[in-house]
Design a protein around this motif. Sequence first.
Motif, mmCIF file in Angstrom:
data_model
loop_
_atom_site.group_PDB
_atom_site.id
_atom_site.type_symbol
_atom_site.label_atom_id
_atom_site.label_comp_id
_atom_site.label_asym_id
_atom_site.label_seq_id
_atom_site.Cartn_x
_atom_site.Cartn_y
_atom_site.Cartn_z
ATOM 1 N N MET B 1 0.843 -1.210 0.000
ATOM 2 C CA MET B 1 0.000 0.000 0.000
ATOM 3 C C MET B 1 0.870 1.249 0.000
ATOM 4 O O MET B 1 0.723 2.141 -0.821
ATOM 5 N N THR B 2 1.848 1.269 0.931
ATOM 6 C CA THR B 2 2.755 2.415 0.987
ATOM 7 C C THR B 2 3.525 2.541 -0.315
ATOM 8 O O THR B 2 3.705 3.646 -0.850
ATOM 9 N N LEU B 5 1.351 4.013 -2.986
ATOM 10 C CA LEU B 5 1.197 5.452 -2.771
ATOM 11 C C LEU B 5 2.432 6.206 -3.220
ATOM 12 O O LEU B 5 2.345 7.280 -3.820
ATOM 13 N N GLU B 6 3.607 5.610 -2.933
ATOM 14 C CA GLU B 6 4.845 6.291 -3.306
ATOM 15 C C GLU B 6 4.982 6.400 -4.810
ATOM 16 O O GLU B 6 5.424 7.420 -5.338
ATOM 17 N N GLY B 9 2.455 8.981 -6.003
ATOM 18 C CA GLY B 9 2.954 10.304 -5.638
ATOM 19 C C GLY B 9 4.074 10.756 -6.550
ATOM 20 O O GLY B 9 4.101 11.895 -7.011
ATOM 21 N N CYS B 57 0.488 12.386 -1.415
ATOM 22 C CA CYS B 57 0.625 10.930 -1.463
ATOM 23 C C CYS B 57 1.889 10.481 -0.734
ATOM 24 O O CYS B 57 1.898 9.453 -0.056
ATOM 25 N N PRO B 60 1.260 11.614 3.706
ATOM 26 C CA PRO B 60 -0.188 11.711 3.964
ATOM 27 C C PRO B 60 -0.522 12.637 5.133
ATOM 28 O O PRO B 60 -1.596 13.225 5.176
ATOM 29 N N THR B 63 -1.710 16.240 4.242
ATOM 30 C CA THR B 63 -2.794 16.401 3.263
ATOM 31 C C THR B 63 -3.646 17.642 3.511
ATOM 32 O O THR B 63 -3.907 18.417 2.589
#
Lengths: 170, 112
Positions: B1-2, B5-6, B9, B57, B60, B63
Amino acid sequence: MDAPTIGRIRSAGALFVSLMLFWIMLNGSLASDVLIVGVVASVVIAFLHRDGLSIFAEARFTPASVVATFGYIGYFLKELVKSNLHIAAVVLDPALPVRPGIVRVHTRLRSRTGRLLLANSITLTPGTLTVEMEDEWFYVHWVTMEAADQEEATRQIVAGFESYLEVMYG
Amino acid sequence: MTMALEIVGGLLLVAGTAFLLLGGLGLVRMPDVYNRIQTGTKATTLGTLLTLAGAACLQPGWTVKLLLIGFFLLFTNPLSSQVLARAAHRSHVAAAPVTEIDLLDEETGEEA
């Protein structure tokens, strides 16, 4: 109380609410010292600018206007991406196919906030730039002019945003 | 998941930077002040928004503050471009010869 006074109180209240929301989001905290500072600052600013505009002033709070707000944000983001790609294509084209012109468009919106948001939306989508506003007339600089005719230009530049803003602000 | 996101991003950051680059290029290539305002200050709106989204992203926790920056940008950017363009037009900065029509100028010409 007469109508102008009520209008001023409503406008100041709306400004206070927007300022407080900003302050809380900016601090990311609901601690009492943060809230006290925020309330004092917001009251002073709202009082000083009681005749000014804020995004909630003149807004309508009906289910239809909430739907229109989301529709407006979606439409705006779509237009933003579309027109950015369009301008990117123009800039990258070796022939630089610009066809600039300043056209005049007409808006049906009555409220000041509605017109402000409309002018801002036109300006934010690249390719069109509001140069001057005179009552219900906007003068818009258009990089790739597609229509000099007032009605056709209004249809292409204004109509999309206007249909949403009309429900939100009138 | 991380990891996902990376990657997202990073892609958003690259896309945002690409739009900012194109805005700079437009500043050089466009023929007059009005067109330069259009590309130079506003084609960068999407670039900056994408950069902010990319940063959100990757971090987080930022945000909410990044959203606020984007919000400020959306409200101040059109105002400054519009005021710049109006000031240019009022002080009679000539539009490029390629400009086909200037209804605002014709109007003020009638008044004078």
